[in-house]
Write an enzyme that holds these catalytic residues in place. Structure first.
Site, PDB file in Angstrom:
ATOM      1  N   TYR A 152      -4.969 -10.329  -0.223  1.00 19.33           N
ATOM      2  CA  TYR A 152      -5.931  -8.971   1.195  1.00 19.33           C
ATOM      3  C   TYR A 152      -6.320  -8.468  -0.523  1.00 19.33           C
ATOM      4  O   TYR A 152      -8.390  -8.578   0.391  1.00 19.33           O
ATOM      5  CB  TYR A 152      -4.728  -7.693   0.212  1.00 19.33           C
ATOM      6  CG  TYR A 152      -5.757  -6.451   0.533  1.00 19.33           C
ATOM      7  CD1 TYR A 152      -6.186  -5.761   1.451  1.00 19.33           C
ATOM      8  CD2 TYR A 152      -5.739  -5.487  -0.449  1.00 19.33           C
ATOM      9  CE1 TYR A 152      -7.396  -4.300   1.809  1.00 19.33           C
ATOM     10  CE2 TYR A 152      -6.694  -4.144  -0.783  1.00 19.33           C
ATOM     11  CZ  TYR A 152      -6.912  -3.848  -0.179  1.00 19.33           C
ATOM     12  OH  TYR A 152      -7.974  -2.760   0.464  1.00 19.33           O
ATOM     13  N   LYS A 200     -11.233  -8.794   1.161  1.00 28.36           N
ATOM     14  CA  LYS A 200     -12.141  -7.853   1.032  1.00 28.36           C
ATOM     15  C   LYS A 200     -13.052  -8.210   0.264  1.00 28.36           C
ATOM     16  O   LYS A 200     -14.480  -7.886   0.711  1.00 28.36           O
ATOM     17  CB  LYS A 200     -11.482  -6.835   0.474  1.00 28.36           C
ATOM     18  CG  LYS A 200     -10.170  -5.785   1.182  1.00 28.36           C
ATOM     19  CD  LYS A 200     -10.776  -5.380   1.959  1.00 28.36           C
ATOM     20  CE  LYS A 200     -11.534  -4.122   2.318  1.00 28.36           C
ATOM     21  NZ  LYS A 200     -12.283  -3.581   3.328  1.00 28.36           N
ATOM     22  N   THR A 249     -13.123  -2.124  -1.542  1.00 31.17           N
ATOM     23  CA  THR A 249     -11.550  -1.439  -2.535  1.00 31.17           C
ATOM     24  C   THR A 249     -12.128  -1.727  -4.361  1.00 31.17           C
ATOM     25  O   THR A 249     -13.199  -3.067  -4.483  1.00 31.17           O
ATOM     26  CB  THR A 249     -10.396  -1.493  -2.373  1.00 31.17           C
ATOM     27  OG1 THR A 249      -9.054  -2.232  -3.334  1.00 31.17           O
ATOM     28  CG2 THR A 249     -10.644  -3.504  -2.017  1.00 31.17           C
ATOM     29  N   ASP A 250     -11.730  -1.644  -4.912  1.00 33.80           N
ATOM     30  CA  ASP A 250     -11.651  -2.078  -7.078  1.00 33.80           C
ATOM     31  C   ASP A 250     -10.767  -3.200  -6.835  1.00 33.80           C
ATOM     32  O   ASP A 250     -11.119  -3.940  -8.081  1.00 33.80           O
ATOM     33  CB  ASP A 250     -11.610  -0.100  -8.155  1.00 33.80           C
ATOM     34  CG  ASP A 250      -9.600  -0.552  -7.703  1.00 33.80           C
ATOM     35  OD1 ASP A 250      -9.203  -0.380  -6.364  1.00 33.80           O
ATOM     36  OD2 ASP A 250      -9.136   0.245  -8.393  1.00 33.80           O
ATOM     37  N   GLU A 251     -10.364  -4.004  -6.050  1.00 35.82           N
ATOM     38  CA  GLU A 251      -9.346  -4.822  -6.233  1.00 35.82           C
ATOM     39  C   GLU A 251     -10.252  -5.851  -6.307  1.00 35.82           C
ATOM     40  O   GLU A 251      -9.333  -6.771  -6.957  1.00 35.82           O
ATOM     41  CB  GLU A 251      -8.287  -4.745  -5.307  1.00 35.82           C
ATOM     42  CG  GLU A 251      -7.509  -3.415  -5.305  1.00 35.82           C
ATOM     43  CD  GLU A 251      -5.867  -3.363  -4.123  1.00 35.82           C
ATOM     44  OE1 GLU A 251      -4.711  -4.497  -4.128  1.00 35.82           O
ATOM     45  OE2 GLU A 251      -5.242  -2.069  -4.028  1.00 35.82           O
TER      46      GLU A 251
HETATM   47  P1  NAD Z   1      -5.132   1.331   6.864  1.00 39.46           P
HETATM   48  O1  NAD Z   1      -4.184   0.975   7.298  1.00 39.46           O
HETATM   49  O2  NAD Z   1      -4.204   3.420   6.812  1.00 39.46           O
HETATM   50  O3  NAD Z   1      -5.664   2.144   8.237  1.00 39.46           O
HETATM   51  C1  NAD Z   1      -6.662   1.076   9.160  1.00 39.46           C
HETATM   52  C2  NAD Z   1      -6.709   0.990  10.007  1.00 39.46           C
HETATM   53  O4  NAD Z   1      -7.959   0.149  10.857  1.00 39.46           O
HETATM   54  C3  NAD Z   1      -5.816   1.587  10.987  1.00 39.46           C
HETATM   55  O5  NAD Z   1      -6.388   2.314  11.818  1.00 39.46           O
HETATM   56  C4  NAD Z   1      -5.962   0.106  11.844  1.00 39.46           C
HETATM   57  O6  NAD Z   1      -5.045   0.201  13.490  1.00 39.46           O
HETATM   58  C5  NAD Z   1      -6.961  -0.592  12.071  1.00 39.46           C
HETATM   59  N1  NAD Z   1      -7.056  -1.905  12.291  1.00 39.46           N
HETATM   60  C6  NAD Z   1      -6.385  -2.534  11.410  1.00 39.46           C
HETATM   61  N2  NAD Z   1      -6.705  -4.345  12.055  1.00 39.46           N
HETATM   62  C7  NAD Z   1      -8.265  -3.808  12.871  1.00 39.46           C
HETATM   63  C8  NAD Z   1      -8.778  -4.851  13.958  1.00 39.46           C
HETATM   64  N3  NAD Z   1      -8.867  -5.447  14.175  1.00 39.46           N
HETATM   65  N4  NAD Z   1      -9.848  -3.827  14.634  1.00 39.46           N
HETATM   66  C9  NAD Z   1     -10.042  -3.024  14.646  1.00 39.46           C
HETATM   67  N5  NAD Z   1      -9.246  -1.672  14.045  1.00 39.46           N
HETATM   68  C10 NAD Z   1      -7.847  -1.950  13.453  1.00 39.46           C
HETATM   69  O7  NAD Z   1      -5.887   1.450   5.920  1.00 39.46           O
HETATM   70  P2  NAD Z   1      -6.657   2.873   4.738  1.00 39.46           P
HETATM   71  O8  NAD Z   1      -5.659   2.845   3.400  1.00 39.46           O
HETATM   72  O9  NAD Z   1      -7.420   4.312   5.300  1.00 39.46           O
HETATM   73  O10 NAD Z   1      -7.984   2.038   4.067  1.00 39.46           O
HETATM   74  C11 NAD Z   1      -9.604   1.820   5.622  1.00 39.46           C
HETATM   75  C12 NAD Z   1     -10.138   1.135   4.321  1.00 39.46           C
HETATM   76  O11 NAD Z   1     -10.635   1.747   2.950  1.00 39.46           O
HETATM   77  C13 NAD Z   1      -9.495  -0.111   4.333  1.00 39.46           C
HETATM   78  O12 NAD Z   1     -11.507  -0.990   4.685  1.00 39.46           O
HETATM   79  C14 NAD Z   1      -9.493  -0.791   2.703  1.00 39.46           C
HETATM   80  O13 NAD Z   1      -9.752  -1.777   2.663  1.00 39.46           O
HETATM   81  C15 NAD Z   1     -10.425   0.669   2.059  1.00 39.46           C
HETATM   82  N6  NAD Z   1      -9.734   0.972   0.419  1.00 39.46           N
HETATM   83  C16 NAD Z   1      -8.401   1.328   1.079  1.00 39.46           C
HETATM   84  C17 NAD Z   1      -7.637   2.267  -0.028  1.00 39.46           C
HETATM   85  C18 NAD Z   1      -6.922   3.359  -0.089  1.00 39.46           C
HETATM   86  O14 NAD Z   1      -6.635   2.977  -1.144  1.00 39.46           O
HETATM   87  N7  NAD Z   1      -5.754   2.863   0.912  1.00 39.46           N
HETATM   88  C19 NAD Z   1      -8.688   1.866  -1.304  1.00 39.46           C
HETATM   89  C20 NAD Z   1      -9.791   2.065  -1.211  1.00 39.46           C
HETATM   90  C21 NAD Z   1     -10.221   0.948  -0.429  1.00 39.46           C
HETATM   91  P1  TYD Z   2       0.254   0.560  -2.996  1.00 39.77           P
HETATM   92  O1  TYD Z   2       0.449   1.781  -2.630  1.00 39.77           O
HETATM   93  O2  TYD Z   2       0.684  -0.622  -2.081  1.00 39.77           O
HETATM   94  O3  TYD Z   2      -0.762   0.272  -3.480  1.00 39.77           O
HETATM   95  P2  TYD Z   2      -1.666  -1.119  -4.524  1.00 39.77           P
HETATM   96  O4  TYD Z   2      -0.772  -2.328  -4.665  1.00 39.77           O
HETATM   97  O5  TYD Z   2      -2.594  -1.852  -2.875  1.00 39.77           O
HETATM   98  O6  TYD Z   2      -2.614  -0.588  -5.652  1.00 39.77           O
HETATM   99  O7  TYD Z   2       0.986   0.006  -4.711  1.00 39.77           O
HETATM  100  C1  TYD Z   2       0.682   0.706  -6.008  1.00 39.77           C
HETATM  101  C2  TYD Z   2       1.710   0.355  -6.846  1.00 39.77           C
HETATM  102  O8  TYD Z   2       3.122   0.702  -6.914  1.00 39.77           O
HETATM  103  C3  TYD Z   2       0.585  -1.259  -7.252  1.00 39.77           C
HETATM  104  O9  TYD Z   2       1.495  -1.015  -8.417  1.00 39.77           O
HETATM  105  C4  TYD Z   2       2.680  -1.731  -6.290  1.00 39.77           C
HETATM  106  C5  TYD Z   2       3.799  -0.517  -6.337  1.00 39.77           C
HETATM  107  N1  TYD Z   2       4.455  -0.404  -5.801  1.00 39.77           N
HETATM  108  C6  TYD Z   2       5.862   0.001  -7.020  1.00 39.77           C
HETATM  109  O10 TYD Z   2       6.827  -0.109  -7.493  1.00 39.77           O
HETATM  110  N2  TYD Z   2       6.819  -0.178  -5.272  1.00 39.77           N
HETATM  111  C7  TYD Z   2       6.963  -0.071  -3.801  1.00 39.77           C
HETATM  112  O11 TYD Z   2       7.454   0.321  -3.015  1.00 39.77           O
HETATM  113  C8  TYD Z   2       5.221   0.210  -3.821  1.00 39.77           C
HETATM  114  C9  TYD Z   2       4.531  -0.182  -1.943  1.00 39.77           C
HETATM  115  C10 TYD Z   2       4.498  -0.178  -4.249  1.00 39.77           C
END
Ligand code: NAD
Ligand code: TYD
Length: 350
Positions: A156, A160, A131-133
């Protein structure tokens, strides 16, 4: 047949990656390893579950003996690692779970790869999706590049960042072929409604308040999830060993502006009077350690590998809203049970 282990394939981004690989590469065997936590859902993959090149295995990446056995028995060739605990708010309430899955789980996979692939590291690839975070928070100007220093603020992002460091260390120390990509916020179908966009869609649909943290002035750079899956495909196939790529949408939105746009789309789709959904906007206590702004410079990915985002945000958001409105069964199934207690704990006390 080349065997690719995709971890976290039942989650939001993972399910889009699995679908893309199963559909586009019949010559690969795709193994989806997922623990099926609250965020994992096999309904996400209904359309590919019977394909001959797809197999689901339920398991936990924290369980090292199980992971070692899986690598040996399945003769895994490559890994695309997405399994993670992914929600910042949950990491604030329960950081240890994030260390276990995101750090220990990643190291377990790296160790299994190291043992299994030691006779020829160059023939195998370990792709870590991050992630970019990890880069922390930007001020009003600037963009994250691949050389921006790590500066995570939430449990988080700290977990990461740690996993990224372990992946690089296994490349430098043992010679494993690794690649890492750091992506901005994704949106699209199958997104669990704890994150801002799907939570707001679900609340607007049910006439519940939309919780906006602080003043709603935090900025995120939103990318359509299928564009991310396409980036992962390109990077998996073409990136040099040891490389890192930033992936992002060049699409920055202040939270409050995004929510206002979402309210406008929802009013149109639900046939409500303009302005109805926006009345649900409620400012609530800010998230602790809330990063102000994320924004990605993805020039390297565009120049080296020819990837760029395909979809305008307004169009993507409308498609996303339509998906949620047409998939009520999915939404009902993920918001029943433990979701209710999570929601109460997170928002009830505000
Ligand atoms: P998500 O929470 O929707 O899915 C995570 C999946 O991992 C789930 O299916 C869960 O069951 C599985 N999981 C969790 N713990 C586990 C374990 N101990 N063993 C096996 N499986 C396990 O997450 P997402 O949003 O799809 O993100 C996927 C990846 O991409 C993550 O690594 C996250 O850090 C990264 N990412 C997400 C975003 C975003 O915007 N959602 C952006 C950049 C990077
Ligand atoms: P989120 O979807 O949790 O992603 P991330 O924190 O990983 O960027 O949140 C996106 C933005 O929205 C973040 O600035 C937090 C804000 N947010 C709210 O204002 N209300 C909410 O209920 C949630 C879940 C997030």
């Amino acid at each position: 047949m080349k065997k690719i282990l995709i971890t976290g394939g039942a989650g939001f981004i993972g399910s889009h990656v699995v679908r893309r690989f199963v559909n586009n590469y019949p010559e690969y065997q795709i193994i989806n390893l997922d623990k099926l936590t609250y965020a994992g859902n096999l309904l996400n993959l209904k359309d590919v579950e019977d394909r001959p090149n797809y197999k689901f295995i339920k398991g936990d990446i924290v369980d090292a003996p199980f992971i070692d056995k899986l690598f040996a028995e399945e003769q895994i060739d490559s890994v695309i690692h997405l399994a993670a605990e992914s929600h910042v708010d949950r990491s604030i309430s329960n950081p240890v779970e994030f260390v276990m899955t995101n750090v220990v789980g990643t190291v377990n996979l790296l160790n299994a790869a190291r043992k299994q692939w030691s006779n020829n590291y160059a023939a195998h690839r370990f792709y870590h999706v991050s992630t970019d975070e990890v880069y922390g928070s930007l001020g009003e100007d600037g963009l994250f590049t691949e050389t921006t220093s790590y500066d995570p603020h939430s449990p988080y992002s700290a977990s990461k960042a740690s996993s990224d460091h372990f992946v690089r260390s296994y490349h430098d120390t043992y010679g494993i072929d690794t690649v890492i990509s750091n992506c901005s916020n994704n949106y699209g179908s199958h997104h669990f409604p704890e994150k801002l966009i799907p939570l707001s869609i679900n609340n607007i649909k049910n006439n519940k308040s939309i919780p906006v943290y602080g003043k709603g002035e935090n900025i995120r750079d939103w990318l359509w999830v299928e564009d991310h899956a396409r980036a992962i495909d390109v990077i998996y196939h073409k990136a040099a060993s040891g490389s890192t790529y930033n992936v992002g949408g060049h699409n920055e939105w202040k939270n409050i502006d995004l929510i206002r746009l979402l309210c406008k789309i929802m009013d149109e789709k639900l046939g409500r009077e303009p302005g109805t959904s926006a009345k649900l906007i409620t400012y609530v206590t800010d998230r602790a350690g809330h990063d102000l702004r994320y924004a990605i410079d993805s020039t390297k990915l565009q120049n080296d590998l020819g990837w760029k985002p395909s979809l305008q945000f307004e169009e993507g958001l409308e498609k996303t809203v339509e998906w949620y409105l047409h998939n009520d069964e999915w939404l009902q199934s993920v918001t029943s049970g433990s979701y209710q207690s999570y929601y109460e704990e997170q928002y009830g006390k505000r």
